[in-house]
Structure formats: C-alpha cells, structure tokens
Motif scaffolding. Sequence first.
Motif, PDB file in Angstrom:
ATOM      1  N   HIS B  28       0.814  -1.215   0.000  1.00  5.59           N
ATOM      2  CA  HIS B  28       0.000   0.000   0.000  1.00  5.59           C
ATOM      3  C   HIS B  28       0.855   1.276   0.000  1.00  5.59           C
ATOM      4  O   HIS B  28       0.412   2.346   0.408  1.00  5.59           O
ATOM      5  CB  HIS B  28      -1.023   0.002   1.145  1.00  5.59           C
ATOM      6  CG  HIS B  28      -0.435   0.101   2.524  1.00  5.59           C
ATOM      7  ND1 HIS B  28      -0.223   1.304   3.158  1.00  5.59           N
ATOM      8  CD2 HIS B  28      -0.013  -0.853   3.381  1.00  5.59           C
ATOM      9  CE1 HIS B  28       0.297   1.090   4.356  1.00  5.59           C
ATOM     10  NE2 HIS B  28       0.443  -0.214   4.513  1.00  5.59           N
ATOM     11  N   ASN B  29       2.081   1.151  -0.491  1.00  7.56           N
ATOM     12  CA  ASN B  29       2.951   2.334  -0.601  1.00  7.56           C
ATOM     13  C   ASN B  29       2.264   3.502  -1.291  1.00  7.56           C
ATOM     14  O   ASN B  29       2.350   4.644  -0.827  1.00  7.56           O
ATOM     15  CB  ASN B  29       4.215   1.961  -1.382  1.00  7.56           C
ATOM     16  CG  ASN B  29       5.306   1.411  -0.480  1.00  7.56           C
ATOM     17  OD1 ASN B  29       6.067   2.164   0.125  1.00  7.56           O
ATOM     18  ND2 ASN B  29       5.368   0.092  -0.352  1.00  7.56           N
ATOM     19  N   PHE B  35       4.101   9.108  -1.204  1.00 10.54           N
ATOM     20  CA  PHE B  35       4.012   8.898  -2.658  1.00 10.54           C
ATOM     21  C   PHE B  35       2.954   9.757  -3.345  1.00 10.54           C
ATOM     22  O   PHE B  35       3.092  10.053  -4.527  1.00 10.54           O
ATOM     23  CB  PHE B  35       3.774   7.413  -2.967  1.00 10.54           C
ATOM     24  CG  PHE B  35       4.948   6.553  -2.638  1.00 10.54           C
ATOM     25  CD1 PHE B  35       5.942   6.330  -3.590  1.00 10.54           C
ATOM     26  CD2 PHE B  35       5.108   6.009  -1.379  1.00 10.54           C
ATOM     27  CE1 PHE B  35       7.056   5.562  -3.290  1.00 10.54           C
ATOM     28  CE2 PHE B  35       6.230   5.246  -1.062  1.00 10.54           C
ATOM     29  CZ  PHE B  35       7.201   5.015  -2.017  1.00 10.54           C
ATOM     30  N   LEU B 346     -10.293   4.763 -16.842  1.00 10.87           N
ATOM     31  CA  LEU B 346      -9.050   5.353 -16.330  1.00 10.87           C
ATOM     32  C   LEU B 346      -9.001   6.876 -16.498  1.00 10.87           C
ATOM     33  O   LEU B 346      -8.482   7.588 -15.629  1.00 10.87           O
ATOM     34  CB  LEU B 346      -7.829   4.702 -16.991  1.00 10.87           C
ATOM     35  CG  LEU B 346      -6.487   5.154 -16.414  1.00 10.87           C
ATOM     36  CD1 LEU B 346      -6.367   4.836 -14.932  1.00 10.87           C
ATOM     37  CD2 LEU B 346      -5.323   4.514 -17.174  1.00 10.87           C
ATOM     38  N   MET B 350      -8.052   9.239 -13.492  1.00 14.59           N
ATOM     39  CA  MET B 350      -6.879  10.119 -13.555  1.00 14.59           C
ATOM     40  C   MET B 350      -7.250  11.586 -13.348  1.00 14.59           C
ATOM     41  O   MET B 350      -6.522  12.333 -12.710  1.00 14.59           O
ATOM     42  CB  MET B 350      -6.194   9.983 -14.924  1.00 14.59           C
ATOM     43  CG  MET B 350      -5.383   8.721 -15.132  1.00 14.59           C
ATOM     44  SD  MET B 350      -3.894   8.644 -14.115  1.00 14.59           S
ATOM     45  CE  MET B 350      -3.000  10.083 -14.715  1.00 14.59           C
ATOM     46  N   ALA B 396       3.582  -4.329 -17.439  1.00 14.09           N
ATOM     47  CA  ALA B 396       4.061  -2.965 -17.713  1.00 14.09           C
ATOM     48  C   ALA B 396       2.902  -1.977 -17.657  1.00 14.09           C
ATOM     49  O   ALA B 396       3.039  -0.869 -17.120  1.00 14.09           O
ATOM     50  CB  ALA B 396       4.742  -2.920 -19.081  1.00 14.09           C
ATOM     51  N   GLU B 397       1.770  -2.381 -18.194  1.00 14.92           N
ATOM     52  CA  GLU B 397       0.626  -1.461 -18.197  1.00 14.92           C
ATOM     53  C   GLU B 397       0.100  -1.212 -16.790  1.00 14.92           C
ATOM     54  O   GLU B 397      -0.283  -0.101 -16.443  1.00 14.92           O
ATOM     55  CB  GLU B 397      -0.480  -2.000 -19.107  1.00 14.92           C
ATOM     56  CG  GLU B 397      -0.030  -2.047 -20.558  1.00 14.92           C
ATOM     57  CD  GLU B 397      -1.184  -1.939 -21.541  1.00 14.92           C
ATOM     58  OE1 GLU B 397      -2.228  -1.367 -21.207  1.00 14.92           O
ATOM     59  OE2 GLU B 397      -1.020  -2.450 -22.665  1.00 14.92           O
ATOM     60  N   LYS B 399       1.893  -1.353 -14.071  1.00 19.01           N
ATOM     61  CA  LYS B 399       2.902  -0.504 -13.435  1.00 19.01           C
ATOM     62  C   LYS B 399       2.743   0.941 -13.899  1.00 19.01           C
ATOM     63  O   LYS B 399       2.783   1.886 -13.095  1.00 19.01           O
ATOM     64  CB  LYS B 399       4.289  -1.027 -13.809  1.00 19.01           C
ATOM     65  CG  LYS B 399       5.419  -0.499 -12.957  1.00 19.01           C
ATOM     66  CD  LYS B 399       6.709  -1.276 -13.265  1.00 19.01           C
ATOM     67  CE  LYS B 399       7.828  -0.857 -12.330  1.00 19.01           C
ATOM     68  NZ  LYS B 399       9.008  -1.724 -12.444  1.00 19.01           N
ATOM     69  N   ALA B 400       2.555   1.118 -15.201  1.00 18.35           N
ATOM     70  CA  ALA B 400       2.403   2.459 -15.761  1.00 18.35           C
ATOM     71  C   ALA B 400       1.157   3.139 -15.221  1.00 18.35           C
ATOM     72  O   ALA B 400       1.164   4.340 -14.920  1.00 18.35           O
ATOM     73  CB  ALA B 400       2.348   2.376 -17.291  1.00 18.35           C
ATOM     74  N   PHE B 403       1.712   4.086 -11.549  1.00 18.55           N
ATOM     75  CA  PHE B 403       2.697   5.164 -11.481  1.00 18.55           C
ATOM     76  C   PHE B 403       2.088   6.506 -11.904  1.00 18.55           C
ATOM     77  O   PHE B 403       2.279   7.532 -11.239  1.00 18.55           O
ATOM     78  CB  PHE B 403       3.892   4.810 -12.373  1.00 18.55           C
ATOM     79  CG  PHE B 403       4.985   5.825 -12.374  1.00 18.55           C
ATOM     80  CD1 PHE B 403       5.846   5.926 -11.295  1.00 18.55           C
ATOM     81  CD2 PHE B 403       5.157   6.684 -13.450  1.00 18.55           C
ATOM     82  CE1 PHE B 403       6.866   6.877 -11.284  1.00 18.55           C
ATOM     83  CE2 PHE B 403       6.175   7.627 -13.450  1.00 18.55           C
ATOM     84  CZ  PHE B 403       7.028   7.726 -12.361  1.00 18.55           C
ATOM     85  N   ASN B 404       1.340   6.499 -12.988  1.00 20.33           N
ATOM     86  CA  ASN B 404       0.724   7.750 -13.433  1.00 20.33           C
ATOM     87  C   ASN B 404      -0.380   8.219 -12.500  1.00 20.33           C
ATOM     88  O   ASN B 404      -0.624   9.415 -12.374  1.00 20.33           O
ATOM     89  CB  ASN B 404       0.227   7.620 -14.876  1.00 20.33           C
ATOM     90  CG  ASN B 404       1.375   7.794 -15.866  1.00 20.33           C
ATOM     91  OD1 ASN B 404       1.718   8.915 -16.236  1.00 20.33           O
ATOM     92  ND2 ASN B 404       2.006   6.691 -16.239  1.00 20.33           N
ATOM     93  N   LYS B 407       1.455  10.006  -9.767  1.00 20.99           N
ATOM     94  CA  LYS B 407       1.934  11.292 -10.294  1.00 20.99           C
ATOM     95  C   LYS B 407       0.829  12.350 -10.249  1.00 20.99           C
ATOM     96  O   LYS B 407       1.090  13.531 -10.062  1.00 20.99           O
ATOM     97  CB  LYS B 407       2.388  11.127 -11.758  1.00 20.99           C
ATOM     98  CG  LYS B 407       3.863  10.859 -11.926  1.00 20.99           C
ATOM     99  CD  LYS B 407       4.244  10.706 -13.393  1.00 20.99           C
ATOM    100  CE  LYS B 407       4.259  12.009 -14.165  1.00 20.99           C
ATOM    101  NZ  LYS B 407       4.645  11.808 -15.592  1.00 20.99           N
ATOM    102  N   ARG B 410      -3.164  10.423  -7.056  1.00 18.53           N
ATOM    103  CA  ARG B 410      -4.315   9.523  -6.911  1.00 18.53           C
ATOM    104  C   ARG B 410      -3.886   8.240  -6.201  1.00 18.53           C
ATOM    105  O   ARG B 410      -3.159   7.426  -6.782  1.00 18.53           O
ATOM    106  CB  ARG B 410      -4.874   9.171  -8.292  1.00 18.53           C
ATOM    107  CG  ARG B 410      -5.072  10.374  -9.197  1.00 18.53           C
ATOM    108  CD  ARG B 410      -6.481  10.852  -9.135  1.00 18.53           C
ATOM    109  NE  ARG B 410      -6.616  12.260  -9.453  1.00 18.53           N
ATOM    110  CZ  ARG B 410      -7.786  12.825  -9.776  1.00 18.53           C
ATOM    111  NH1 ARG B 410      -8.872  12.094  -9.840  1.00 18.53           N
ATOM    112  NH2 ARG B 410      -7.863  14.121  -9.996  1.00 18.53           N
TER     113      ARG B 410
END
Lengths: 488, 488
Positions: B28-29, B35, B346, B350, B396-397, B399-400, B403-404, B407, B410
Amino acid sequence: MRQHHMHKPDHSHKEKIDYAKMAITLDHNFSMAEFVGPENGLQEKDLENLTPRLEEIDQQIKTWRQEGTIGFFDLPYQEETAKKINKLAKKLKEWCWDLLVLGIGGSALGAKALHQALCHPSHNLFPPARRSYHSRLFVADNIDPDYLYGILDAVELRRTVVNVISKSGSTAETIAQFLFVYSLLKGRLGADKVRDRIVLTTDPEKGMLRHLVQNEGFPSLSVPPNVGGRFSVLAAVGLFPAAMVGVDIEELLEGARFMDQRLRSASISQNLAYRLAACYYLFLSQKARPIQVIMPYAAGLTGIADWFCQLWGESLGKKYALDGSIVHVGPTPVRAVGVTDQHSQLQLYMEGPPDKIITFLEVDKFQHTLAIPRLYPEMEGMHYLGGHSFAELLQAEKKATAFNLIKAGRPNLTLHLPEINPFTLGQLIYLFEVTVVVLGRLLNINPFDQPGVEGGKQTTYGLMGRQGFESQRQEVENAPPVLDKYVL
Amino acid sequence: MRQHHMHKPDHSHKEKIDYAKMAITLDHNFSMAEFVGPENGLQEKDLENLTPRLEEIDQQIKTWRQEGTIGFFDLPYQEETAKKINKLAKKLKEWCWDLLVLGIGGSALGAKALHQALCHPSHNLFPPARRSYHSRLFVADNIDPDYLYGILDAVELRRTVVNVISKSGSTAETIAQFLFVYSLLKGRLGADKVRDRIVLTTDPEKGMLRHLVQNEGFPSLSVPPNVGGRFSVLAAVGLFPAAMVGVDIEELLEGARFMDQRLRSASISQNLAYRLAACYYLFLSQKARPIQVIMPYAAGLTGIADWFCQLWGESLGKKYALDGSIVHVGPTPVRAVGVTDQHSQLQLYMEGPPDKIITFLEVDKFQHTLAIPRLYPEMEGMHYLGGHSFAELLQAEKKATAFNLIKAGRPNLTLHLPEINPFTLGQLIYLFEVTVVVLGRLLNINPFDQPGVEGGKQTTYGLMGRQGFESQRQEVENAPPVLDKYVL
C-alpha cells in the motif's frame, strides 16, 4: 427465440413494426422534489433555468453538424455503409463460424453490448444451424495471456474471421494481439489464405493498420476520422461484428435516425436528451450526487450498461474546463442490474450516503413471459407466486425498488424501452451519445478528448523499450523505492 | 490449460505447492503521503492511531469466534463438508453435464467467481471430454424471462442437476425459478426421476426449502445458520457448484485456513486484514474518498470483483450506527478490469474528482506468457512489441497505470497474487471477508445485516398479491400519481 434478430435481415417484416409504438420514453418523476422532497429532488424551475444554457448548446451542436466536426451525428444516415457491411458479412458467413474481434474500449464495448442484447442469450453455445449460421462472437478486449489463450482455444480457427479494430491503428494491446493472431493463422493456414480472414477496421487514410491494408491488401473497413472511439458503435466498429452475429443493423440505424429526428424536432424544453442531461447536471452541481448508477431491469442490457460507463467515464471525467481552469469534474458511472443487484447493491443505494442518482432501464415487453406454476398450496410463501409470470414479478420488483427508493428520499428516473430490439437499441445508443455531449457542455468541459490516459500509454511504451520513450522509462526507474513497512 | 484445476482433485500434487510462496501480499505504498502527498495520502501515524480501535475489534472477533455467533470464521475448517460435497459431485458427474444454479446475490456470486477464476476461460463452450467430464455451470441469477428461457434453451435438461440455493428458503426470485424448473423437469422426466436431480442448499432446519427436503426427499446441502449469504462462498453455497465444475475445493479451504492462521498469528499492526481495513477507513473518514474501485489485472478475476462489490455494498452501506444514530455511511464499490478499463474508466480515475481509492489485484505469474512475434521491422510502432510477452505487456501497463495515478496524486494499493489457483483464491476470499468486518466495525455499523432491502421485498409481496401484505400494495396504489410534465 427473438427470431427477428436471429435471422438474416428480412425487409418484409419492417413494415410490421409501428415505430411510434417503439419510442423510448423518459419518466423522471421520481427525481423531482414532488416525490423525494426539496432537499433530495429537483425543482421544475431549476430545469427551466437551464434553458438559456441549453439553447447555447443547441446552437453549438447545430454548428458542429454544419461544419461536420463531430461525426457521430451523421452515423445514423450511413445506410450505404450498412449495406456494404451486410454484403461483406453475408459473403463471409458462407464459411465463417466465429468472429474474433481484437479491440479494446470503444472498439469492443459496442459490439459486446449489441451481441448480448440482440442475440439469443446462449448464442455462443449453439451449433451453427441453431444460430441460423450467423457467427459466434469473441471479443478479446484484454491482453491477459490466459484469457487470450482461452479464447483462441475455443474458436474454430479454420472458420474464423478476425476483425482488428483500432481507430488510430496504434493501440498497443490491439497491435500485440494482431501480431500474435496473424502469426498463428499464418502458421495454420499458410500466408496466402490468411489475408482474406483478417478485416482491419481503422482510419480511412492514416495509421499503421491502414498502412497494412495499403501494402499487404488486407480487407478493411473505415472509421470516419471525426468519430471518436467511444462514439463509434454505429460505425463499422460496431456494425460489422453486429452483422456477423445476425443483428439487423439497418434497423439499428433506423432507430438512431428515429431518435435523431425526434431530438431535432423537439423544442429545447421537450428534448429528451436535453432533459436527461439537465437532470444529471443538476444532481451533480446542486445536489452533490456524483455517482450515477445505470441499472437495466433486463439481463440482456448489461453490456449496454458497460458501454454507457465508458461513454460517461471517458467523456465527462476531466481535469480542465474549456477555459483551461482546473475543475476535476465528472460523475462516476456504476453498472447495476435488476433484479440481481437488489441482492447486492440495493442495500447501499437505500441506506448509504445520499450521493447517487439511479437510472433504470425498464423493458415493457419481453419476448417471453413464462408463467410460474401453481404448486404447493399448503405453503403460502410459495403459492402466492403461482399464476403470475416472471415478467410480472420482474416488473413488480422494479416498481417496488423505485418506490422504496423515493420513500427513502433517493431520486431515480426510468427510461422505458417498449421492447429490446435493434430499433429501440439504436434509439437508446444515440440518445445517450447526444446526452453525454450536452452534459459535457453543461459541465463546461470537452466531452471528446481523453488526455488523462496519454501519460500511462507513454510510460508503457517506455517500459516496453519503444524508441523515443527512454525518458519515460527513466522516470519510473528513478522513482523513490517503495518502503518495506508498507508491504505486508 | 490450468490442468491442476481442470482435473479431478488429485491429492498427490498438493505436496508440490510451496504454500509460503503462494502467500498474497499487500503493497500500500502508493496510498501513503510519501508517494501521493500529504493532502491525498495517508500518514503512518494515522494508521498507528487506529491501533486501540483495532485492538477492540480484535477482541470482538475473538469473542464472536468463541461464542460461535459469526459462522464464516469456521468455514475454512469444514473439511468434512468439502469431502461430502466432493463425494456427491463425483457421483452426479457420472451422468451430469450441466449444473444449473438457481440463486441470487450471495447464492450466485461466489460460484460464478470461482468458475470464472479457476476453470478454463472457455469451459462452458467445451464438449464434456475437454472439460474432463466436469459440468458446465449456468447461474440463473435473474428472473428476466428471456434470460431464464435462454439458459434453459442451452442446458442439456436430461443431463442437468439443478441446485436451488436460498439460505432462508424463501427468496422470491429463487422460489419462482424452482417452481418453474421443477415443473419443467417433471414434465420431461417424470415425477420419480426428478427428485434426485434437484439439490436444495438451505438452512439445516428451517424454511420452505428444508420443508421440501423433509417432506419430499429432495437431496440437500446445508448453510450453517450463523453464516450470512454474502459470507457463504466457502460453505456448500459456493463449494458444491465449484466441485461440480472441477475446482479443487479442499485446496480452496486450505488457502482460507492459511490466511486465517496468518491473520490470527500476526500482531495488530502487522495484520493484513487490519491494515487494509485501516487504509480504507482513513480514506473514507479523513480523505473524503467514498468510492472504492476494485481493479484486477486479470480477466479471470472479474467475478471476484463482482463478489467483492456485493460483500462491500451490502455489509457497509448502512443508515444506522451501532448506537442507533443515523449515519448513512458506506463506500461505493466499483468494479474495473485491467487493462480493459484503461480504455474506459481510467480517464475518469486520472482526471475526475479526487473521490476514489483504487485497489489493484495483480497476478505475478500466469499459466501462459504468450510471446509477441517480431514482425514488421519497418514500423517502429509495431516492432517494439516483438520479443516481449503478453504477460510482460500486462504487467508494464499495470505498473504504468499505478505510477501515473500517483503522479496525479491519486492513491492506490495492490494485492499481489503469486498465481491464480484455488489456494490463492481461498486466501483472497477469506481476507476480504475479515477485512469487511473490521472496516464495518471501524465505521461503527453492523456489517452482518441488510435491513434496507426489506421494504422492497414487502412491497413486491404486496404487488404480487401475497397474503398479509395488502397494506404494502395499498401504499403503492395510494401514492400520488406521476405528473405528465415529467414524462417525455
């Protein structure tokens, strides 16, 4: 069952449908203060006060239509496209048993919704003869490898048409699937036989998929450049898969035209889309109800609810207003299904926070009624059901749900479909498309873009080692490491 | 594919699983201030401050367990029940091809979730031999007549076992379905043959279905009286259908036991369920984030997300606090699926309102990886994908996306499943059940009742003419009429 969808388009039956009797109606009584009280419900004057805004938007829509900037308004009138698609589908169905769609988001949800609503509920389980030789439909809208493998395990590869759908021609998920399935088919059938079996639906001029059409001769269909993915179900994106599974796509467009004519001929205050958008807008802006539940009382409309959720989520969830100010708006669409979710979500809708507005989709007449037998007269808790039909029970439950919601001050509204058929689905789809545009303009945002997902795509490119996206990869690698104390 | 689920329970393979390597982990980082910033994220000290509350709740749970008032805690240890169910399933599968479940809500969602997660994605499309002679599963969790008719059109009636599931034995939808299907089968097979084919899963002593077992000799299974419907997937409610489709139900219980032992041996601050509940509670109470998105990055876990939505919605959406004060609490659970909903929801997650917390379910290892072929070197937008696998692209998706999201401030968190198998599913189910109870107590409500749906049931009884509910019918009939001006 549902014979008039299951069989090939039969123009003779069209005369029989009385279109006026097939009109969708909106009943929003239970969203009004008269029924849920002034704190929870809307006032008639609030709706009236929106008229000037709606007039501006009406003007904007007229301008868009004249300029041809927003293409979905014209789709109902693409009768030639429908004819061409029907012709292609007819030819392919001479040998094709399975249609495999490779597409995601707006390239998947429309086809899934039409298949679910307009074909037999067990369409994909039937042998060809029982489907009148229409294709089964498989929509690979995820890249989960077990899921993709599982679908490929089920289709009859030698009798499969693959429809690759990407408006831009560069959707990573869809391109990856195309590469895999193309190689697989080539290995099985030989290079020369493969090409006829892969239909590419994409931009008429641009993009990698169009490039392949031009260079390698794949058959193709076009998405008009001015039609966004989530507004493309009435373009080849949705129409071709629908035609392959036996949906009467001309009737679908007929329904959309019917709705278009109705909306354009109505006054601002009597316009179905404008009224619906106005209700939703007021619940967002005045009543702090950010959650919009879409709840069909019909199992076959579950896919339409999913399609709605994309249309709503992607069109309305926006950071910036049209003037560039930061607003972070957008209702959260939630799918529920009646009666099923009475036993799942209704408790929350009845007693939880007053943050929702519920839109029911009610079907007035099903294909079947199914009488419940009179058995066990000694058990009153069973016997009372006997002599009624399932259709009656379903309608009673919907009525009871709506009624108990307003008793608890919970606003809701109902769209009535006289039946589920291509004509009513065409109306419903077009109605929601216009409504979301109007609602977007009331919220003062651009309903046609989706800038928020661009970052994630670029990060994925970076992580996958695509040229030109090295900095995105770097950004992830340079991010602060996760902390062990937050991992259990 | 997924051979160890598809085949009959095979005890020899159990030795091979290293259970410690199959443990679910929570990361839960990305929900923390480190973060996503102090405005959006949680502080470690806020989590710590909840310790006294969690100690009280821990004590409460111990008391419940000692008193045996809340039955789901004991289900993982019902190994005898699992054995009995396996024996019954084995006997029935000698001739049965199709299992038809008549049930709704908690009597349907668990079986659907297990079938979807643990069987081949195309299980129901395969002929018997390809399913290792396990049954297909049809869950009739709606009374929509076209849907019910459609299912009955697809099953092989002469080779169908019907499992009627209602804990109370009086669920109107399920009783109506039972009456219909019982009559149908009696007509086809004759009265004497029918009875063996209808298995009633209900209270061990009370209710109409139990009455039928006692008086007419239907085979039956029991739901312990102290296990609520939405907590019953690890009782016969979920286990019998799972066994019929070939799920290793002993392994499922093994996973639940593993999680139970883990939770009971952990300190308050290191308890997975308590941490998860604490995070959710803080996002509700301190961060005004009332929407909880559950987003598996695995198509097979879609049903688990639906099951989660019922568990959350019905357990937590409450009007009254434990002291009787009016609170109207409860997060709204929303199902999304990665990567699919990156192209649907999404954008909203976002850029829309900061009212959500997203829980990802990530699968570390799929059964298949599926290599993406290297083709078209001249097109960089295709070629970069070659040589990677679908599993890599999916990860990868995810993770992306995560990550976004951070950023953009959220918050999100991730539950990692090493694989999808009965052992990890057993863990996950049990973890969510304990978590929802803890979260309910943190919210100071009763997570075990659902008083809000009672009114609708009674109104339905009234509308259907059931004795003793005349006043409910009267209430609807006496309601003020709808106004034409709100109908378009």
